[in-house]
Scaffold this active site. Structure first.
Site, PDB file in Angstrom:
ATOM      1  NE  ARG A 103      55.324 -63.022 -89.199  1.00 17.89           N
ATOM      2  CZ  ARG A 103      55.605 -62.736 -87.921  1.00 17.89           C
ATOM      3  NH1 ARG A 103      56.126 -61.575 -87.594  1.00 17.89           N
ATOM      4  NH2 ARG A 103      55.372 -63.615 -86.972  1.00 17.89           N
ATOM      5  CG  HIS A 130      50.982 -66.120 -85.223  1.00 14.47           C
ATOM      6  ND1 HIS A 130      51.906 -66.865 -85.925  1.00 14.47           N
ATOM      7  CD2 HIS A 130      51.721 -65.277 -84.442  1.00 14.47           C
ATOM      8  CE1 HIS A 130      53.133 -66.476 -85.602  1.00 14.47           C
ATOM      9  NE2 HIS A 130      53.055 -65.520 -84.707  1.00 14.47           N
ATOM     10  CD  GLN A 133      53.172 -66.990 -80.500  1.00  9.88           C
ATOM     11  OE1 GLN A 133      54.031 -66.446 -81.172  1.00  9.88           O
ATOM     12  NE2 GLN A 133      53.397 -67.428 -79.280  1.00  9.88           N
ATOM     13  CG  ASP A 217      48.967 -60.115 -79.806  1.00  6.26           C
ATOM     14  OD1 ASP A 217      50.120 -59.625 -79.734  1.00  6.26           O
ATOM     15  OD2 ASP A 217      48.444 -60.450 -80.895  1.00  6.26           O
ATOM     16  CB  CYS A 257      52.347 -64.024 -79.200  1.00  5.03           C
ATOM     17  SG  CYS A 257      51.608 -62.467 -79.727  1.00  5.03           S
ATOM     18  NE  ARG A 285      56.387 -69.232 -83.041  1.00  2.00           N
ATOM     19  CZ  ARG A 285      56.316 -68.078 -83.710  1.00  2.00           C
ATOM     20  NH1 ARG A 285      56.196 -66.949 -83.050  1.00  2.00           N
ATOM     21  NH2 ARG A 285      56.317 -68.047 -85.032  1.00  2.00           N
TER      22      ARG A 285
HETATM   23  N1   CP Z   1      55.424 -63.915 -81.840  1.00  2.00           N
HETATM   24  C1   CP Z   1      55.944 -63.670 -83.031  1.00  2.00           C
HETATM   25  O1   CP Z   1      55.515 -64.223 -84.050  1.00  2.00           O
HETATM   26  O2   CP Z   1      56.995 -62.798 -83.037  1.00  2.00           O
HETATM   27  P1   CP Z   1      57.624 -62.134 -84.333  1.00  2.00           P
HETATM   28  O3   CP Z   1      56.592 -61.206 -84.908  1.00  2.00           O
HETATM   29  O4   CP Z   1      58.826 -61.386 -83.842  1.00  2.00           O
HETATM   30  O5   CP Z   1      57.979 -63.206 -85.312  1.00  2.00           O
HETATM   31  N1  NVA Z   2      48.829 -59.791 -83.462  1.00  2.00           N
HETATM   32  C1  NVA Z   2      50.227 -59.506 -83.673  1.00  2.00           C
HETATM   33  C2  NVA Z   2      51.049 -60.727 -83.449  1.00  2.00           C
HETATM   34  C3  NVA Z   2      52.530 -60.525 -83.583  1.00  2.00           C
HETATM   35  C4  NVA Z   2      53.293 -61.796 -83.428  1.00  2.00           C
HETATM   36  C5  NVA Z   2      50.420 -58.970 -85.076  1.00  2.00           C
HETATM   37  O1  NVA Z   2      49.822 -59.527 -86.020  1.00  2.00           O
HETATM   38  O2  NVA Z   2      51.155 -57.997 -85.248  1.00  2.00           O
END
Ligand code: CP
Ligand code: NVA
Length: 300
Positions: A103, A130, A133, A217, A257, A285
């Site tokens: 990430r 993502h 997700q 989101d 999400c 997930r």
């Molecule tokens: N939805 C999601 O990816 O959550 P986190 O940012 O907590 O991993």
């Molecule tokens: N769009 C959000 C998703 C978090 C899972 C971010 O990137 O922070």
């Protein structure tokens, strides 16, 4: 299946179906307390340059339940290009572990990591996508016995990483995705040209009308914290509240999400309503990523 899962375009529709079938099987087995140790002795390195609850815990628990284990690295351990180059990190990790989940901010850095790694690399979120997700989101919808070929799936809010992955998935799996975003925050036109099943709405109400699924989101993603106050003003009309949700079908599901910013993009009333499936999404997930890990790490 390709070596890596860096974006939705790395998969074919057959790959997605086979991941969903395996995820379903593994979920049933897990619920019966019988998960097979399909990744016994395997290690997943997890690199986090941004915070996480769901991604971190679901990958960790997935590996544990499948008989493997994880090593978590933060920015301090694996800061790209500072202590070590991306290719050297990739080459070194390839000698120790069996796959990498990452990430970070820049999608190109994830691509560079994958290019120099001899082991699978999985994208656990970048600024531009993502994919884990999005796969989980569609899996969750299918579990609710919605007819994906006929559904109206509406995403409201920022044209961000989650929206982009959903757009690419809609093109791949051929479902109708409707999007409403404030001007200047829509997904890139270039992306929409290759996605004939995506409709961009200027009118938020029309986008939500008769929807089977309404998804939102955060308005300010990780890395955009400085813009949060400005975005809260720009996005205010896009809040998923009861009045807006009432335009959708009475049976419509609410998705997010997570993490949710209650009182901003979604109200307590909506996220805590009987229509909300956000925690089914979160749980899935685990099951979908187990299937991804097994497919990529054991080449089955
Ligand atoms: N939805 C999601 O990816 O959550 P986190 O940012 O907590 O991993
Ligand atoms: N769009 C959000 C998703 C978090 C899972 C971010 O990137 O922070």
């Amino acid at each position: 299946m390709k070596k890596d899962f860096l974006c939705i375009q790395d998969m074919t529709s057959t790959d997605v179906e086979s991941i969903f079938n395996l995820a379903s099987e593994l979920k049933t087995q897990q619920n019966q307390g019988q998960t097979k140790q399909l990744l016994a002795g395997k290690t997943l390195a997890m690199i986090f340059h941004k915070p996480s609850i769901r991604t971190r815990i679901s990958f960790d628990v997935a590996m544990f339940q499948l008989g493997g284990h994880t090593i978590k690295m933060t920015e301090q351990d694996a800061e790209f290009g500072k202590r070590e180059s991306i290719p050297d990190i990739a080459r070194t990790l390839s000698r120790f572990v069996d796959a990498i989940m990452i990430r970070t901010f820049d999608q190109e850095q994830v691509e560079e990591l994958a290019k120099h790694a001899s082991i699978p690399v999985i994208n656990g979120l970048t600024d531009s996508s993502h994919p884990c997700q999005a796969l989980t989101d569609l899996f969750t919808i299918k579990e609710k016995a919605i007819d994906c070929a006929k559904m109206k799936f509406t995403y409201i809010g920022d044209g961000n990483n989650v929206a982009r992955s959903l757009i690419n998935l809609a093109a791949l799996m051929n479902f109708n995705l409707h999007i409403a975003s404030p001007r200047g925050y829509q997904p890139e036109a270039e992306l929409l040209r290759v996605s004939p099943t995506v409709t961009i709405h200027k009118d938020l109400q029309k986008a939500v009308a008769d929807a089977d699924v309404v998804y939102t989101d955060t308005w300010a993603s990780m890395g955009q914290e400085d813009e949060a106050a400005e975005r809260a003003k720009v996005f205010a009309k896009f809040q998923l509240n009861r009045k807006l949700l009432d335009l959708a079908k009475p049976t419509a599901y609410v998705m997010h999400c997570l993490p949710a910013h209650r009182g901003l993009e979604i109200t307590d009333e909506v996220i805590d309503s009987a229509q909300s499936i956000v925690f089914d999404q979160a749980e899935n997930r685990l099951h979908v990523q187990k299937a991804i890990l097994v497919k990529l790490m054991s080449k089955c």
